[in-house]
Design a protein around this motif. Sequence first.
Motif, PDB file in Angstrom:
ATOM      1  N   LYS A   1       0.850  -1.190   0.000  1.00  0.00           N
ATOM      2  CA  LYS A   1       0.000   0.000   0.000  1.00  0.00           C
ATOM      3  C   LYS A   1       0.884   1.238   0.000  1.00  0.00           C
ATOM      4  O   LYS A   1       2.005   1.208   0.501  1.00  0.00           O
ATOM      5  N   VAL A   2       0.335   2.346  -0.503  1.00  0.00           N
ATOM      6  CA  VAL A   2       1.100   3.587  -0.547  1.00  0.00           C
ATOM      7  C   VAL A   2       1.433   4.106   0.851  1.00  0.00           C
ATOM      8  O   VAL A   2       2.371   4.886   1.021  1.00  0.00           O
ATOM      9  N   THR A   3       0.715   3.627   1.850  1.00  0.00           N
ATOM     10  CA  THR A   3       0.970   4.066   3.225  1.00  0.00           C
ATOM     11  C   THR A   3       2.007   3.192   3.939  1.00  0.00           C
ATOM     12  O   THR A   3       2.438   3.528   5.045  1.00  0.00           O
ATOM     13  N   ASP A   4       2.397   2.071   3.313  1.00  0.00           N
ATOM     14  CA  ASP A   4       3.413   1.198   3.917  1.00  0.00           C
ATOM     15  C   ASP A   4       4.754   1.926   3.991  1.00  0.00           C
ATOM     16  O   ASP A   4       5.066   2.771   3.149  1.00  0.00           O
ATOM     17  N   ARG A   5       5.534   1.558   5.000  1.00  0.00           N
ATOM     18  CA  ARG A   5       6.860   2.167   5.163  1.00  0.00           C
ATOM     19  C   ARG A   5       7.768   1.778   4.000  1.00  0.00           C
ATOM     20  O   ARG A   5       7.621   0.702   3.425  1.00  0.00           O
ATOM     21  N   VAL A   6       8.686   2.659   3.677  1.00  0.00           N
ATOM     22  CA  VAL A   6       9.578   2.431   2.538  1.00  0.00           C
ATOM     23  C   VAL A   6      10.426   1.171   2.726  1.00  0.00           C
ATOM     24  O   VAL A   6      10.792   0.523   1.756  1.00  0.00           O
TER      25      VAL A   6
ATOM     26  N   ARG B   1      16.707   2.708   4.522  1.00  0.00           N
ATOM     27  CA  ARG B   1      15.529   3.453   4.987  1.00  0.00           C
ATOM     28  C   ARG B   1      15.956   4.790   5.582  1.00  0.00           C
ATOM     29  O   ARG B   1      15.362   5.835   5.301  1.00  0.00           O
ATOM     30  N   ALA B   2      17.022   4.784   6.388  1.00  0.00           N
ATOM     31  CA  ALA B   2      17.512   6.020   7.006  1.00  0.00           C
ATOM     32  C   ALA B   2      17.966   7.019   5.940  1.00  0.00           C
ATOM     33  O   ALA B   2      17.750   8.235   6.082  1.00  0.00           O
ATOM     34  N   LEU B   3      18.557   6.525   4.862  1.00  0.00           N
ATOM     35  CA  LEU B   3      18.979   7.408   3.769  1.00  0.00           C
ATOM     36  C   LEU B   3      17.761   8.009   3.060  1.00  0.00           C
ATOM     37  O   LEU B   3      17.747   9.197   2.740  1.00  0.00           O
ATOM     38  N   PHE B   4      16.751   7.185   2.814  1.00  0.00           N
ATOM     39  CA  PHE B   4      15.519   7.692   2.193  1.00  0.00           C
ATOM     40  C   PHE B   4      14.868   8.744   3.099  1.00  0.00           C
ATOM     41  O   PHE B   4      14.355   9.747   2.619  1.00  0.00           O
ATOM     42  N   GLU B   5      14.895   8.510   4.398  1.00  0.00           N
ATOM     43  CA  GLU B   5      14.277   9.452   5.337  1.00  0.00           C
ATOM     44  C   GLU B   5      14.963  10.819   5.307  1.00  0.00           C
ATOM     45  O   GLU B   5      14.323  11.831   5.532  1.00  0.00           O
TER      46      GLU B   5
ATOM     47  N   ASP C   1      13.145  12.840   3.096  1.00  0.00           N
ATOM     48  CA  ASP C   1      11.726  12.900   3.471  1.00  0.00           C
ATOM     49  C   ASP C   1      10.885  11.865   2.734  1.00  0.00           C
ATOM     50  O   ASP C   1       9.731  12.113   2.379  1.00  0.00           O
ATOM     51  N   ILE C   2      11.468  10.710   2.485  1.00  0.00           N
ATOM     52  CA  ILE C   2      10.744   9.596   1.868  1.00  0.00           C
ATOM     53  C   ILE C   2      10.555   8.543   2.959  1.00  0.00           C
ATOM     54  O   ILE C   2      11.489   7.826   3.303  1.00  0.00           O
ATOM     55  N   MET C   3       9.344   8.505   3.524  1.00  0.00           N
ATOM     56  CA  MET C   3       9.047   7.559   4.598  1.00  0.00           C
ATOM     57  C   MET C   3       8.136   6.421   4.145  1.00  0.00           C
ATOM     58  O   MET C   3       8.138   5.356   4.742  1.00  0.00           O
ATOM     59  N   THR C   4       7.333   6.666   3.108  1.00  0.00           N
ATOM     60  CA  THR C   4       6.339   5.680   2.685  1.00  0.00           C
ATOM     61  C   THR C   4       6.522   5.299   1.215  1.00  0.00           C
ATOM     62  O   THR C   4       7.228   5.978   0.466  1.00  0.00           O
TER      63      THR C   4
ATOM     64  N   LEU D   1       7.881   7.477  -2.046  1.00  0.00           N
ATOM     65  CA  LEU D   1       8.899   6.950  -2.955  1.00  0.00           C
ATOM     66  C   LEU D   1       8.420   7.031  -4.404  1.00  0.00           C
ATOM     67  O   LEU D   1       9.145   7.480  -5.289  1.00  0.00           O
ATOM     68  N   LEU D   2       7.168   6.621  -4.629  1.00  0.00           N
ATOM     69  CA  LEU D   2       6.636   6.604  -5.989  1.00  0.00           C
ATOM     70  C   LEU D   2       6.388   7.999  -6.556  1.00  0.00           C
ATOM     71  O   LEU D   2       6.298   8.165  -7.769  1.00  0.00           O
ATOM     72  N   THR D   3       6.295   8.988  -5.695  1.00  0.00           N
ATOM     73  CA  THR D   3       6.094  10.361  -6.176  1.00  0.00           C
ATOM     74  C   THR D   3       7.365  11.207  -6.020  1.00  0.00           C
ATOM     75  O   THR D   3       7.310  12.432  -6.089  1.00  0.00           O
ATOM     76  N   TYR D   4       8.491  10.544  -5.802  1.00  0.00           N
ATOM     77  CA  TYR D   4       9.780  11.232  -5.745  1.00  0.00           C
ATOM     78  C   TYR D   4      10.299  11.293  -7.185  1.00  0.00           C
ATOM     79  O   TYR D   4      10.823  10.321  -7.713  1.00  0.00           O
ATOM     80  N   TYR D   5      10.092  12.410  -7.808  1.00  0.00           N
ATOM     81  CA  TYR D   5      10.367  12.535  -9.229  1.00  0.00           C
ATOM     82  C   TYR D   5      11.827  12.903  -9.499  1.00  0.00           C
ATOM     83  O   TYR D   5      12.448  13.613  -8.696  1.00  0.00           O
ATOM     84  N   PRO D   6      12.350  12.458 -10.620  1.00  0.00           N
ATOM     85  CA  PRO D   6      13.734  12.798 -10.975  1.00  0.00           C
ATOM     86  C   PRO D   6      13.890  14.307 -11.177  1.00  0.00           C
ATOM     87  O   PRO D   6      12.956  14.993 -11.572  1.00  0.00           O
ATOM     88  N   ARG D   7      15.094  14.816 -10.903  1.00  0.00           N
ATOM     89  CA  ARG D   7      15.384  16.228 -11.138  1.00  0.00           C
ATOM     90  C   ARG D   7      15.786  16.455 -12.588  1.00  0.00           C
ATOM     91  O   ARG D   7      15.791  17.575 -13.077  1.00  0.00           O
TER      92      ARG D   7
END
Length: 167
Positions: free
Chosen positions: A2-7, A18-22, A25-28, A32-38
Motif C-alpha cells: 500500500k502507498v501508506t506502507d513504510r519504505v 531506509r535512514a537514507l531515504f528518510e 523525506d521519503i518515509m512511505t 517513494l513513488l512520487t519522488y520525481y527525478p530532477r
Amino acid sequence: MKVTDRVDSVKGVGEKTRALFEKLDIMTIGQLLTYYPRDYESFDGPFPVETLRENSIGVIEASVSHISETRHAARTILTCTAKDPSGSVTLTWFNQPYLKSSLKMGYRYIFRGKVVKKGNSFVMEQPKLYRREEYERLKMALQPVYSLTKGLTNHMVTKAGKQALPV
C-alpha cells in the motif's frame, strides 16, 4: 503493498537504506513513488577514444590493455588503460578495488564517465562499466537522475521504485 506502507517494506530496503531515504523525506511507498527525478539523461554512443573532450561525459568501447592498483593512505586507486583503434585513455577508480577482478585484459567493455584533462592526456574518472547488451538497453529510454544524499545512489532509488510498483 500500500502507498501508506513504510519504505523499508520494499524488498532490498533495509534499516540503513531506509535512514537514507528518510533524509530525503521519503518515509512511505507513496512518497517513494512520487519522488520525481530532477533530470533525465540519454545514453548514446559509444564513440571513438579520439572524440573524448574535457569536462564532458564520455562513452567509449575499448579493450583493457593495462591494469594497476595502488594504495595511498586510506584510499585504493585502480588505474587501467583502455584502447580502441583511434587511441587510448586512462581510466581511474577510487576505493573500488573489487573492479580489478571484473576487468579482464584484452576484453572490450563500454565505459561511461566524466572526462578530465591531466597534463597532456585525458583521464576518465570513476567510469561505469557496461556490457554491450546492458548498454544497448539503456540507450532505448531516458534514464532518471534523482537528487540524492550521501550513501544513496541513483540505482538504489530506481530499483526501490521498480520494486514498489505493482506487477
